[in-house]
Design a protein around this motif. Structure first.
Motif, PDB file in Angstrom:
ATOM      1  N   GLY A 189       0.744  -1.209  -0.376  1.00  0.00           N
ATOM      2  CA  GLY A 189      -0.209  -0.095   0.016  1.00  0.00           C
ATOM      3  C   GLY A 189       0.911   1.183   0.150  1.00  0.00           C
ATOM      4  N   GLY A 190      -0.032   2.340   0.533  1.00  0.00           N
ATOM      5  CA  GLY A 190       1.294   3.631  -0.085  1.00  0.00           C
ATOM      6  C   GLY A 190       1.460   4.096   1.655  1.00  0.00           C
ATOM      7  N   ARG A 195       0.725   5.631   4.381  1.00  0.00           N
ATOM      8  CA  ARG A 195       0.099   5.009   5.401  1.00  0.00           C
ATOM      9  C   ARG A 195      -0.851   3.889   5.310  1.00  0.00           C
ATOM     10  N   ARG A 196       0.161   2.444   4.816  1.00  0.00           N
ATOM     11  CA  ARG A 196      -1.342   1.809   4.535  1.00  0.00           C
ATOM     12  C   ARG A 196      -0.976   0.760   6.003  1.00  0.00           C
ATOM     13  N   ALA A 217      -4.028   2.226   8.033  1.00  0.00           N
ATOM     14  CA  ALA A 217      -5.688   1.223   6.483  1.00  0.00           C
ATOM     15  C   ALA A 217      -5.366   0.127   6.371  1.00  0.00           C
ATOM     16  N   ASP A 231     -10.001   5.707   3.564  1.00  0.00           N
ATOM     17  CA  ASP A 231      -9.017   5.128   3.759  1.00  0.00           C
ATOM     18  C   ASP A 231      -8.050   3.773   3.051  1.00  0.00           C
ATOM     19  N   GLU A 239      -4.989   4.001   0.216  1.00  0.00           N
ATOM     20  CA  GLU A 239      -3.454   3.273   0.772  1.00  0.00           C
ATOM     21  C   GLU A 239      -2.898   1.886  -0.437  1.00  0.00           C
TER      22      GLU A 239
END
Length: 497
Positions: free
Chosen positions: A151-152, A154-155, A158, A230, A234
């Motif tokens: 993910g991104g 803030r994975r 999230a 979210d 992410e």
């Protein structure tokens, strides 16, 4: 036949751990495509064996497993589950094809996607309440890892939020199932749509309340929706495709299978409140989508609104409205997958999803003209333009729900107008206008990025022009209302609508 829909992706996912670790990432991707293609082909074989004139569960499999616990291996397919099985198999192929050629830890990545496919298929095919719960929880693990690892920025936040919400959802659903067994005095959890009718209506309402909240988290419905934006923002693009296109359908599938069918009297009693709940979700999701500046978050909030249409159709609980609910589930799965794919391509080429800064991407020479054209098609489908599957699905939802809940139906129709508002804002600001110098000469769109969107757009148009290609699988929806037909009519007629 049905067990192969579980064994093929399950064994395929485990196969990656015995393959040589020195293989390249594109090689693993090809292997995953072959396995997912076999799953899709076998789904077509199951569809070929499906008898359209038979309303009951077909191709059933039954094997005693943990009989003392009431957990048996029972599988079956009917007009409710078969379209969703197709959707699951098809979008898995799309997600794998759309995955980057070079990806970190490819063996784990593709194995988790295939395990996710097996878990979702098992939930759709289960004819035992505990077996459904088991598969419902199994799919949680691969999706959590797919967000947490690939993910991104803030994975972790999230993925953890998704894990907590979905785990709570499972606890509530299991509580409803265990309560049903306890109150009926039965230790057998094999699915029987008539098993709850002997209970008092108050008991039915309490049990149904647990299941509704649990499934409402999964769909998700307001106010249990906060994990979804979210998770989408992410998650990588292929995982967003599976999350919106398939995973959310477990909740709406459960509404029909374990709400409408198991608790008919309680459903009649709560139906007006459920229709109002649908209105809240549709309007809130649509208004929140208008306020977004991130393209991906806008599409995520649009999913909340469009899944409210399914709840409205389920609340009406007529043969036509349940058929409309199934069609809306498939329609949303295809359209949301297309939109998330296109947003992913835009982000890959521009490194931005900000609606306020992107401009002129429809430029035929230096922009993303094909992606812009597909985005316009996806927006039109989501907004319910005739000739696309979104129009057919939404029209059937409104047509079937209006005689039962006229006020709520009219209010949810406002959500269709709001859909046009926020998606027109997106298209007008991002794809029209003058292309800025910072975005000039964007990298070309590869076949991997192009063809999944093209295929989805073509399918959306075909099903919009020939909806019977989809409707025929679920046309015998009277079987989904067996419990209603056999419920005490004096009680049903005395309940408020």
């Amino acid at each position: 036949m049905l067990s192969l829909l579980l064994l093929l992706p399950l064994l395929g996912g485990l196969t990656f751990f015995v393959l040589p670790s020195k293989l390249s990432s594109p090689t693993y991707r090809i292997v995953a495509l072959v396995i997912s293609g076999l799953v899709l082909a076998w789904t077509a074989v199951v569809g070929q064996q499906f008898n359209l004139s038979q309303a009951s569960s077909q191709l059933t499999e039954n094997l005693d497993w943990l009989a003392n616990l009431g957990l048996n291996y029972r599988l079956g397919v009917d007009g409710l589950s078969l379209p969703l099985i197709f959707l699951n198999s098809f979008l898995t192929v799309i997600a794998i094809f759309a995955s980057p050629l070079e990806i970190n830890r490819p063996r784990l990545y593709y194995s988790l996607i295939l395990l996710l496919n097996a878990g979702v298929a098992g939930a759709f095919l289960a004819d035992n309440l505990l077996l459904f719960f088991l598969f419902y929880e199994v799919e949680l693990i691969p999706l959590y890892l797919l967000i947490a690892i690939w993910g991104g920025a803030r994975r972790n936040y999230a993925a953890t939020k998704f894990l907590i919400y979905t785990a709570l959802s499972g606890v509530l659903i299991l509580s409803g199932f265990l309560g049903l067994a306890w109150l009926t005095g039965s230790l057998n959890f094999d699915y029987d749509p008539l098993m709850a009718q002997a209970l008092p209506v108050v008991s039915q309402c309490i049990l149904l309340g647990f299941i509704l909240v649990g499934l409402g988290i999964k769909i998700p419905l307001v106010p249990f929706h906060t994990w979804l934006p979210d998770a989408h923002v992410e998650a990588s693009t292929p995982i967003s495709v599976l999350l919106a296109g398939v995973l959310l359908k477990l909740g709406t599938y459960g509404l029909i299978r374990y709400g409408v069918q198991l608790f008919p009297q309680a459903w009649h009693l709560l139906a007006p409140y459920l229709a109002t709940w649908a209105v809240v979700s549709v309007l809130y999701g649509s208004l929140m989508a208008i306020a977004q500046k991130d393209m991906k978050k806008m599409v995520a909030y649009s999913s909340i609104g469009h899944m409210g249409f399914v709840l409205l159709a389920c609340a009406a609980a007529t043969p036509l409205s349940l058929l409309a609910a199934i069609l809306q589930m498939v329609s949303h799965g295809l359209i949301s997958a297309l939109l998330f794919l296109l947003v992913g391509v835009v982000y890959a080429k521009t490194k931005s999803r900000d609606i306020e800064t992107l401009r002129g991407l429809l430029n035929p020479e230096r922009g993303l003209p094909l992606i812009g054209t597909l985005m316009v098609a996806g927006v039109m489908a989501s907004g319910g333009i005739p000739g696309m599957v979104g129009f057919v699905a939404e029209f059937m939802v409104f047509r079937s729900s209006f005689p039962v809940f006229p006020v709520q139906t009219l209010l949810t129709m406002v959500g269709t107008g709001l859909t046009a508002v926020y998606f027109l804002l997106l298209v007008n600001r991002v794809f029209f206008g003058r292309l800025t110098l910072e975005l000039a000469n964007l990298p070309p769109v590869s076949a991997r990025e192009r063809w999944p969107g093209v295929i989805l757009a073509i399918l959306i148009i075909i099903l919009g022009l020939q909806p019977n290609l989809l409707i025929q699988w679920s046309q015998n929806t009277d079987s989904l209302l067996t419990a209603f037909h056999t419920a005490p009519q004096a009680l049903l007629t005395s309940l408020p609508r």
